[in-house]
Write a protein that holds these residues in place. Structure first.
Motif, PDB file in Angstrom:
ATOM      1  N   LYS A   1       0.815  -1.219   0.000  1.00  0.00           N
ATOM      2  CA  LYS A   1       0.000   0.000   0.000  1.00  0.00           C
ATOM      3  C   LYS A   1       0.849   1.269   0.000  1.00  0.00           C
ATOM      4  O   LYS A   1       0.341   2.368  -0.216  1.00  0.00           O
ATOM      5  CB  LYS A   1      -0.907   0.020   1.241  1.00  0.00           C
ATOM      6  N   ILE A   2       2.149   1.138   0.288  1.00  0.00           N
ATOM      7  CA  ILE A   2       3.014   2.331   0.342  1.00  0.00           C
ATOM      8  C   ILE A   2       3.186   2.882  -1.075  1.00  0.00           C
ATOM      9  O   ILE A   2       3.579   2.149  -1.982  1.00  0.00           O
ATOM     10  CB  ILE A   2       4.408   1.970   0.905  1.00  0.00           C
ATOM     11  N   PRO A   3       2.857   4.158  -1.284  1.00  0.00           N
ATOM     12  CA  PRO A   3       3.046   4.726  -2.622  1.00  0.00           C
ATOM     13  C   PRO A   3       4.496   4.566  -3.086  1.00  0.00           C
ATOM     14  O   PRO A   3       5.418   4.858  -2.311  1.00  0.00           O
ATOM     15  CB  PRO A   3       2.702   6.209  -2.440  1.00  0.00           C
ATOM     16  N   GLY A   4       4.669   4.107  -4.306  1.00  0.00           N
ATOM     17  CA  GLY A   4       6.024   3.922  -4.828  1.00  0.00           C
ATOM     18  C   GLY A   4       6.481   2.476  -4.781  1.00  0.00           C
ATOM     19  O   GLY A   4       7.396   2.089  -5.508  1.00  0.00           O
ATOM     20  N   VAL A   5       5.870   1.663  -3.929  1.00  0.00           N
ATOM     21  CA  VAL A   5       6.261   0.247  -3.864  1.00  0.00           C
ATOM     22  C   VAL A   5       5.708  -0.463  -5.093  1.00  0.00           C
ATOM     23  O   VAL A   5       4.514  -0.374  -5.391  1.00  0.00           O
ATOM     24  CB  VAL A   5       5.750  -0.429  -2.569  1.00  0.00           C
ATOM     25  N   LYS A   6       6.575  -1.153  -5.825  1.00  0.00           N
ATOM     26  CA  LYS A   6       6.172  -1.789  -7.075  1.00  0.00           C
ATOM     27  C   LYS A   6       6.063  -3.296  -6.969  1.00  0.00           C
ATOM     28  O   LYS A   6       5.334  -3.932  -7.733  1.00  0.00           O
ATOM     29  CB  LYS A   6       7.191  -1.463  -8.185  1.00  0.00           C
ATOM     30  N   ASN A   7       6.839  -3.866  -6.067  1.00  0.00           N
ATOM     31  CA  ASN A   7       6.842  -5.326  -6.003  1.00  0.00           C
ATOM     32  C   ASN A   7       7.434  -5.775  -4.672  1.00  0.00           C
ATOM     33  O   ASN A   7       8.224  -5.049  -4.061  1.00  0.00           O
ATOM     34  CB  ASN A   7       7.664  -5.900  -7.171  1.00  0.00           C
TER      35      ASN A   7
ATOM     36  N   TRP B   1      13.218   5.692  -0.144  1.00  0.00           N
ATOM     37  CA  TRP B   1      12.376   5.885   1.037  1.00  0.00           C
ATOM     38  C   TRP B   1      11.123   5.012   0.980  1.00  0.00           C
ATOM     39  O   TRP B   1      10.719   4.441   1.987  1.00  0.00           O
ATOM     40  CB  TRP B   1      12.025   7.369   1.186  1.00  0.00           C
ATOM     41  N   ALA B   2      10.548   4.892  -0.193  1.00  0.00           N
ATOM     42  CA  ALA B   2       9.376   4.023  -0.331  1.00  0.00           C
ATOM     43  C   ALA B   2       9.770   2.569  -0.074  1.00  0.00           C
ATOM     44  O   ALA B   2       9.039   1.822   0.586  1.00  0.00           O
ATOM     45  CB  ALA B   2       8.763   4.178  -1.723  1.00  0.00           C
ATOM     46  N   ALA B   3      10.948   2.180  -0.585  1.00  0.00           N
ATOM     47  CA  ALA B   3      11.423   0.807  -0.345  1.00  0.00           C
ATOM     48  C   ALA B   3      11.626   0.580   1.150  1.00  0.00           C
ATOM     49  O   ALA B   3      11.276  -0.470   1.691  1.00  0.00           O
ATOM     50  CB  ALA B   3      12.728   0.574  -1.111  1.00  0.00           C
ATOM     51  N   ARG B   4      12.162   1.590   1.814  1.00  0.00           N
ATOM     52  CA  ARG B   4      12.409   1.488   3.254  1.00  0.00           C
ATOM     53  C   ARG B   4      11.087   1.375   4.030  1.00  0.00           C
ATOM     54  O   ARG B   4      10.938   0.527   4.908  1.00  0.00           O
ATOM     55  CB  ARG B   4      13.198   2.728   3.699  1.00  0.00           C
ATOM     56  N   LYS B   5      10.137   2.221   3.678  1.00  0.00           N
ATOM     57  CA  LYS B   5       8.857   2.177   4.385  1.00  0.00           C
ATOM     58  C   LYS B   5       8.120   0.867   4.096  1.00  0.00           C
ATOM     59  O   LYS B   5       7.499   0.281   4.979  1.00  0.00           O
ATOM     60  CB  LYS B   5       7.994   3.374   3.992  1.00  0.00           C
ATOM     61  N   GLY B   6       8.223   0.427   2.855  1.00  0.00           N
ATOM     62  CA  GLY B   6       7.611  -0.840   2.497  1.00  0.00           C
ATOM     63  C   GLY B   6       8.251  -1.984   3.265  1.00  0.00           C
ATOM     64  O   GLY B   6       7.561  -2.868   3.791  1.00  0.00           O
TER      65      GLY B   6
END
Lengths: 709, 152
Positions: free
Chosen positions: A246-252, A268-273
């Motif tokens: 659900k984190i914006p920017g996470v693709k997979n 940052w999105a990868a980190r939050k994901g």
């Protein structure tokens, strides 16, 4: 996603690079003054081997074959080429070679071995080219080769005053026969080797150019963070990625056998994901703690080994018959490598091929390991080498390369895997902790005549049994043992030596004080015995050892006493290099403060004086910082120090104001230098602390023994 | 996600990112200014040091939403030709080993010299708290003093 435009605008330059074996162009700015492409660019290059090429316009391109981790080989190895080629250092272009075993042989960075191993072969690669340039000129002028000489990129015929540039000779040189008897310069003629040459990447570093693995940006690349086991003895069971996706920017989100990876359009999105993943880990082995290891060490050092590492004379008998026995137990903690550039790697694995780029000290092993892990041939893998933000032994393991490649293979996308500092602290191959029980026998003549070390370290590599004073004592025994553990351990700058150097050199200081002898005079006395009455194998050169000891004694004004200031000394031989050090400390607010360190070094011929001095200063600061503050402890397999707030590193305020370095002037072949100045420094400072306070430090880090008043 | 217009190296940039994104990742991933480095993520090591107006900040722990109208300077914007006195001094002293922390060290030194044009060793100890894992502190200190001389 944004793309950095490729930092290459000239076809010409590409050509040089591809000829020389690929690689990334870091020396680009050096070409700023070169005129735009002309017809001459299409002419063939002179390149007698993979290490260098000369184009018809006179551009000399030198390859830096080994990984640059801060040890300076991207500057110093091309210096060897430039010296023998006889070119103007300020006009060469230097490129980092990609991994290519066939062209460049051993491209690893470890064991302080690059300069030592490559000194002669790389000089020969330069000398071959110079001889072929001379041959081409001699043929052009119809004069004997013996009448021609070279200078700064020109062949000169002194008798006639004729002169041709290397560029002018390039095409013809390429058709000259490759000489069989290669003549190297006499060291007295060196113009580059031994001089102060600046790090060739200074400008790029100081203007923030994309030099490092972490700076890699490729078309379609996704940023990747991984969820890794929280403790040794745990493995991945299952995960729920509902929230992560659900984190914006996470693709997979993908998993490999060992980790879960989140791929996103920015870090940052990868980190939050990654942080939003719900991962379940299960026990897969023992959950070990440092306290248990230390209890086991205490037991093991009381035991005798059936297979001593070295056993001269009869140490037991010397101890039982001694007038006095000195016994001390030394202890060092687990350390993390913590290179400043966090673990990362770029991988693009698609259609059975892998394109890899990132920090590794062992590109060869990394490629083999990736081939095995992915089940593809090694020939289908390319591996490029960026500048690396420190190594210290961490990147002698290929785990980061394999992990990135596996993730990319599952995701079928180019990815840049990046670990956080916390990931790195929990996922290292640590410097093992160890315990060292020394017993020294003092005989009726008040002489040291027996030595018995029982050493134990996590997963072994406990002792360096042939270290001085082996060879100087009639009765000398070392029992090295290991305690098997599932905590990952591995080489950390000056492996084994970084621990034993502290213990052994502190214990020698203890004995000197017990015998009421000056610590330096005591060492020299023992070294004399290794000459007049050597026992067993003596693996060090007594005269060289004495040379650095006497030199540092003089440099530091050892015999002069300054009120409130106290000196300590140690000397150590490792990686074929001799180092003697003195530190001056005082006690400020109840804590030791190191003011200055002096080091005398015999590493054979110094190649780059500035780089060499930097390595010695850095190794001393590195060793001192870790000795002062730093320790990793494990609790049920989990590292308790998560980041630099609790894993303390040396900072400016605790660094010595000056570290003065002198190298023994010699033209003997170079020996190792990235590591040898580190092993003695902890003892040097602890011996000075003893001189200042009467307190003998037997456990690192030593700041634990002092509390501010 | 939200839109922010920030001034970096005297240029305005509009980025569409989540409000909690640290400035570091905006610089590196959105603006491709990769000279500012990631080292620890908790404002400990200083590899991510940039200038906000004239002050050194640790961009790994500074959310982009807090930048506002403040002017950010990164290593790439320190000088047009890489010839800021601090850059020159770092080169002349041949400070870098691996080089990874040095852009942060340079920015910390620039901020110090703006505040104290002639820092003492104590001033340097207090202001230069960035970690250099290679241990180049002796040369960093000399380079700060040299840069102060050059700025005279």
């Amino acid at each position: 996603m944004k793309q950095v435009p490729a930092n290459i605008s000239r076809r010409h330059f590409l050509k040089i690079t591809s000829l020389a074996g690929g690689g990334v162009l870091f020396g680009f700015e050096l070409l700023a003054n070169v005129a735009p492409e002309t017809a001459a660019d299409a002419a063939p290059l002179f390149s007698p081997n993979a290490y260098l090429s000369i184009d018809p316009k006179g551009i000399v391109t030198l390859m830096a074959p080994n990984p640059e981790i801060g040890q300076g080989v991207k500057t110093s190895l091309p210096m060897l080429l430039a010296e023998e080629l006889d070119v103007d250092w300020n006009k060469v272009v230097i490129n980092q070679a990609a991994f290519d075993k066939d062209k460049y042989g051993n491209q690893s960075a470890g064991g302080s071995g690059a300069i030592k191993g490559r000194y002669e072969p790389i000089r020969k690669a330069g000398a071959v080219a110079r001889m072929m340039l001379i041959a081409a000129a001699a043929q052009t002028w119809s004069v004997p080769e013996s009448e021609c000489s070279t200078e700064n990129g020109f062949v000169i015929h002194a008798a006639s005053g004729k002169k041709l540039s290397y560029g002018e000779l390039a095409t013809k040189s390429a058709s000259m026969p490759v000489p069989e008897n290669i003549k190297l310069k006499d060291p007295s003629a060196f113009k580059i080797i031994g001089k102060r040459i600046k790090n060739i990447d200074n400008r790029n570093i100081l203007t923030g150019k994309p030099l490092f693995g972490i700076d890699t940006r490729r078309e379609g690349m996704l940023f990747c963070m991984v969820s890794r086991p929280p403790a040794f003895g745990k493995k991945l069971k299952s995960f729920d990625d509902t929230e992560a996706r659900k984190i914006p920017g996470v693709k997979n989100v993908v998993r490999t056998d060992t980790v879960v990876a989140v791929l996103a359009t920015n870090t940052w999105a990868a980190r939050k994901g990654r942080d939003a993943l719900k991962v379940e880990w299960e026990d897969a082995g023992k959950l070990e703690s440092t306290t248990e290891h230390i209890e086991a060490f205490k037991n093991l050092i009381q035991q005798k080994s059936e297979k001593p590492d070295r056993n001269d004379g009869d140490a037991d008998k010397a101890l039982s018959g001694a007038k006095k026995v000195i016994e001390s137990v030394y202890e060092v903690p687990v350390l993390s490598h913590a290179p400043m550039e966090p673990i990362n790697f770029f991988a693009d694995v698609r259609d059975g091929k892998a394109d890899l780029y990132g920090p590794t000290q062992v590109p060869g092993r990394a490629r083999t390991d990736v081939a095995k892990a992915l089940g593809i041939p090694e020939d289908n893998i390319t591996l490029g080498l960026p500048r690396q933000g420190g190594g210290f032994g961490r990147k002698l393991r290929s785990d980061n390369v394999v992990e990135a490649a596996q993730i990319s293979a599952v995701a079928k996308a180019p990815i840049q895997m990046l670990w956080t500092r916390e990931d790195d602290m929990q996922g290292d191959f640590y410097r093992p902790n160890g315990m060292y029980r020394y017993r020294a026998a003092i005989n009726n003549n008040n002489e040291l005549d027996g030595w018995y070390l029982t050493a134990v370290a996590l997963n072994g590599r406990a002792a360096a049994a042939d270290n001085f004073p082996a060879g100087a004592l009639a009765n000398y025994r070392v029992d090295g043992q290991g305690l098997t553990s599932n905590i990952q351990t591995g080489p950390w700058r000056a492996p084994t030596h970084n621990a034993i150097g502290f213990a052994e050199q502190s214990f020698l200081d203890e004995i000197a004080h017990e015998l009421k002898k000056d610590p330096i005079a005591f060492r020299l006395e023992l070294l004399e015995k290794a000459t007049t009455n050597p026992v067993g194998k003596v693996n060090y050169n007594v005269e060289k050892f004495k040379g650095v000891i006497n030199q540092v004694r003089q440099m530091s004004n050892w015999d002069k006493k300054t009120p409130g200031r106290f000196k300590g000394f140690a000397a150590y031989y490792s990686f074929s290099t001799y180092v003697a050090e003195v530190a001056e400390v005082s006690i400020v607010n109840g804590k030791p403060k190191v003011h200055k360190v002096w080091a005398a070094v015999n590493c054979g011929q110094v190649v780059n004086l500035s780089g060499a001095e930097n390595q010695v200063q850095g190794a001393i600061v590195d060793g001192l910082g870790h000795a002062m503050y730093t320790a990793i402890t494990l609790d049920k397999g989990a590292v308790q120090q998560k980041n630099f707030n609790t894993y303390k590193m040396m900072r400016m305020q605790d660094a010595p104001l000056d570290v003065e370095v002198q190298f023994v002037a010699t033209n003997e072949a170079p020996t190792g230098l990235g590591e040898p100045a580190l092993p003695p420094i902890a003892a040097v400072v602890c011996n000075a602390i003893f001189a200042a306070t009467g307190k003998r430090i037997r456990r690192l880090p030593f700041n634990e023994a002092f509390t501010a008043k | 996600m939200a839109s922010y217009t920030i001034t970096v190296n005297n240029k305005q940039h509009t980025v569409d990112v989540s409000p909690d994104t640290p400035l570091l990742w905006v610089l590196r991933d959105e603006l491709n200014l990769v000279g500012t480095k990631f080292g620890c993520g908790i404002a400990q090591c200083g590899a991510c040091t940039v200038l906000m107006n004239d002050n050194a900040i640790r961009s790994c722990s500074y959310p982009v939403s807090a930048v506002g109208v403040n002017k950010i300077t990164t290593i790439e914007g320190l000088s047009d030709n890489g010839d800021h006195p601090v850059q020159q001094a770092w080169d002349e002293m041949d400070v870098p080993q691996c080089g990874y922390c040095q852009s942060g060290q340079v920015m910390a030194a620039v901020a110090l010299l703006k505040r104290k044009p002639h820092p003492t060793d104590e001033d340097i100890n207090a202001a230069m708290s960035n970690i250099c894992r290679c241990g180049t502190y002796v040369r960093i200190r000399k380079a700060v003093h040299m840069a102060a001389e050059k700025t005279k």
